[in-house]
Design a protein around this motif. Sequence first.
Motif, mmCIF file in Angstrom:
data_model
loop_
_atom_site.group_PDB
_atom_site.id
_atom_site.type_symbol
_atom_site.label_atom_id
_atom_site.label_comp_id
_atom_site.label_asym_id
_atom_site.label_seq_id
_atom_site.Cartn_x
_atom_site.Cartn_y
_atom_site.Cartn_z
ATOM 1 N N PRO A 14 36.737 54.674 45.869
ATOM 2 C CA PRO A 14 37.251 55.548 44.812
ATOM 3 C C PRO A 14 37.329 54.730 43.528
ATOM 4 N N ALA A 15 36.927 55.306 42.423
ATOM 5 C CA ALA A 15 36.911 54.501 41.195
ATOM 6 C C ALA A 15 37.214 55.358 39.976
ATOM 7 N N ASP A 51 33.635 58.612 41.558
ATOM 8 C CA ASP A 51 34.188 58.372 40.221
ATOM 9 C C ASP A 51 34.653 59.715 39.628
ATOM 10 N N ARG A 81 40.528 65.333 40.398
ATOM 11 C CA ARG A 81 41.027 63.996 40.088
ATOM 12 C C ARG A 81 41.856 63.503 41.248
ATOM 13 N N ALA A 86 39.376 61.707 46.281
ATOM 14 C CA ALA A 86 38.087 61.022 46.072
ATOM 15 C C ALA A 86 37.632 60.381 47.390
ATOM 16 N N ASP A 103 39.136 49.555 47.528
ATOM 17 C CA ASP A 103 39.301 49.720 46.087
ATOM 18 C C ASP A 103 38.174 49.021 45.337
ATOM 19 N N TRP A 142 50.999 38.990 42.377
ATOM 20 C CA TRP A 142 51.255 40.435 42.574
ATOM 21 C C TRP A 142 52.710 40.686 42.187
ATOM 22 N N ARG A 146 56.210 45.649 42.542
ATOM 23 C CA ARG A 146 55.238 46.274 43.462
ATOM 24 C C ARG A 146 55.524 45.865 44.910
ATOM 25 N N GLY A 169 45.116 50.405 51.250
ATOM 26 C CA GLY A 169 43.978 51.199 50.777
ATOM 27 C C GLY A 169 42.665 50.653 51.322
ATOM 28 N N PHE A 189 48.190 58.542 46.803
ATOM 29 C CA PHE A 189 47.392 57.349 47.081
ATOM 30 C C PHE A 189 47.270 57.032 48.576
ATOM 31 N N PHE A 213 45.750 39.949 50.072
ATOM 32 C CA PHE A 213 45.637 40.937 48.996
ATOM 33 C C PHE A 213 45.581 40.209 47.651
ATOM 34 N N ARG A 216 44.152 42.522 40.767
ATOM 35 C CA ARG A 216 43.078 43.284 40.119
ATOM 36 C C ARG A 216 42.250 42.369 39.211
HETATM 37 N N1 LIG Z 1 38.149 58.566 41.767
HETATM 38 C C1 LIG Z 1 39.385 58.115 41.517
HETATM 39 N N2 LIG Z 1 39.729 56.845 41.829
HETATM 40 C C2 LIG Z 1 40.984 56.448 41.550
HETATM 41 C C3 LIG Z 1 41.963 57.285 40.971
HETATM 42 N N3 LIG Z 1 43.117 56.567 40.843
HETATM 43 C C4 LIG Z 1 42.854 55.339 41.313
HETATM 44 N N4 LIG Z 1 41.572 55.254 41.722
HETATM 45 C C5 LIG Z 1 40.869 54.109 42.281
HETATM 46 O O1 LIG Z 1 41.544 53.722 43.461
HETATM 47 C C6 LIG Z 1 41.538 52.311 43.594
HETATM 48 C C7 LIG Z 1 42.993 51.798 43.668
HETATM 49 O O2 LIG Z 1 43.648 52.111 42.444
HETATM 50 P P1 LIG Z 1 44.633 51.062 41.721
HETATM 51 O O3 LIG Z 1 45.095 51.702 40.486
HETATM 52 O O4 LIG Z 1 44.002 49.734 41.650
HETATM 53 O O5 LIG Z 1 45.810 51.074 42.771
HETATM 54 P P2 LIG Z 1 46.837 49.929 43.133
HETATM 55 O O6 LIG Z 1 48.024 50.101 42.305
HETATM 56 O O7 LIG Z 1 46.203 48.589 43.145
HETATM 57 O O8 LIG Z 1 47.167 50.369 44.642
HETATM 58 C C8 LIG Z 1 46.338 49.923 45.693
HETATM 59 O O9 LIG Z 1 47.092 49.142 46.561
HETATM 60 C C9 LIG Z 1 48.156 49.860 47.195
HETATM 61 C C10 LIG Z 1 48.912 48.892 48.066
HETATM 62 O O10 LIG Z 1 49.761 48.186 47.303
HETATM 63 C C11 LIG Z 1 47.601 50.973 48.033
HETATM 64 O O11 LIG Z 1 48.661 51.677 48.654
HETATM 65 C C12 LIG Z 1 46.799 51.908 47.187
HETATM 66 O O12 LIG Z 1 46.178 52.907 48.008
HETATM 67 C C13 LIG Z 1 45.736 51.116 46.459
HETATM 68 O O13 LIG Z 1 44.822 50.646 47.426
HETATM 69 C C14 LIG Z 1 40.777 51.754 42.392
HETATM 70 O O14 LIG Z 1 39.449 51.538 42.749
HETATM 71 C C15 LIG Z 1 40.905 52.886 41.377
HETATM 72 O O15 LIG Z 1 39.879 52.906 40.432
HETATM 73 C C16 LIG Z 1 41.584 58.616 40.645
HETATM 74 O O16 LIG Z 1 42.365 59.414 40.131
HETATM 75 N N5 LIG Z 1 40.292 58.968 40.952
#
Ligand SMILES: Nc1nc2c(ncn2[C@@H]2O[C@H](COP(=O)(O)OP(=O)(O)O[C@H]3O[C@H](CO)[C@@H](O)[C@H](O)[C@@H]3O)[C@@H](O)[C@H]2O)c(=O)[nH]1
Length: 276
Positions: A14-15, A51, A81, A86, A103, A142, A146, A169, A189, A213, A216
């Motif tokens: 998902p991106a 995307d 969205r 996604a 991710d 991190w 969080r 994720g 999420f 982990f 970003r």
């Molecule tokens: N298509 C799409 N992709 C999305 C959306 N929102 C986020 N993404 C994609 O989903 C991935 C994770 O989004 P982040 O914004 O990086 O999330 P995070 O805060 O790092 O959370 C991650 O870690 C968490 C654990 O701490 C997970 O719980 C979570 O699922 C995710 O993997 C990225 O590739 C981002 O582009 C959306 O609305 N649409």
Amino acid sequence: MASRQTTHYSVIVPAYRENGNIRPLITRIFAALRRVDSPVPAEQTEVIIVDDNSRDGSAETVQQLQQEGYNVRIIVRTTERGLSSAVVRGFQEAQGDNMLCMDADLQHPPEYVPSMLAAMSPSHTFVLGTRYGKGVEMDKDWPVHRRIISAGARVLALPLTTASDPMSGFFGIRKEAFLKARNLNAGGFKIALDLLIKSQIPPHAIAEVPFSFGVRAEGESKLTGKVMIKYLEQLAELYWYKFSSLLVFLVIFLIVAFFVLVRTWFGSPSLDSQQK
Ligand SMILES: Nc1nc2c(ncn2[C@@H]2O[C@H](COP(=O)(O)OP(=O)(O)O[C@H]3O[C@H](CO)[C@@H](O)[C@H](O)[C@@H]3O)[C@@H](O)[C@H]2O)c(=O)[nH]1
Ligand SMILES: [Mg+2]
């Protein structure tokens, strides 16, 4: 490039506004798959980026990567969205029977993709990348808030699953297990948690792969307060999904027990009193 018939493995990404991360992600995934010791052949693996109309050059980057021979494609959604929906869309489009979600931002190390894909089998229908396994740790950068949110979210999910990191994720599911799930909650999420419950994955079918982990690489997290509220809504729904039959049974049991006790304590009206 792999043909449709030989695609056994699909990686779903998902991106949203991840253009800066797409090239390193794809090249690192395929470099890992092309290593001689990879348990999964690169030729049998596709990557699908889902995307949400980022319009940041992601589609052009994917096109360029395709021209370079990488088996990657992008689905650009314009009317929907959200992370979870996604991922569901990617799973629906996947050619492979073994489907991995990760991710785009390189927090999930691409070098783990071959072992995560290989961990799935007819007996292990779910693979979970866990941040709480032995010998792994969160990146020290991190943020503390969080970590606290993640720990709280994990405690709330404890009655629902034995999996050590249902918030992750980075996870995979076999197609046949995915197809069992009904009424997936595609908001928010936490799609792995929904799938663990609604695809009815038994504890012995979960293969856990510990991973460290990262932080970003480029861009910003999309996790907002709204996402956290959605998680609480999802939890309420899952508690109801999992425990409603038990609850109904308990209520019926308590009502019956109440009437039995009332009859025992006060007795039934005697024949004498009925004749009077
Ligand atoms: N298509 C799409 N992709 C999305 C959306 N929102 C986020 N993404 C994609 O989903 C991935 C994770 O989004 P982040 O914004 O990086 O999330 P995070 O805060 O790092 O959370 C991650 O870690 C968490 C654990 O701490 C997970 O719980 C979570 O699922 C995710 O993997 C990225 O590739 C981002 O582009 C959306 O609305 N649409
Ligand atoms: Mg992230």
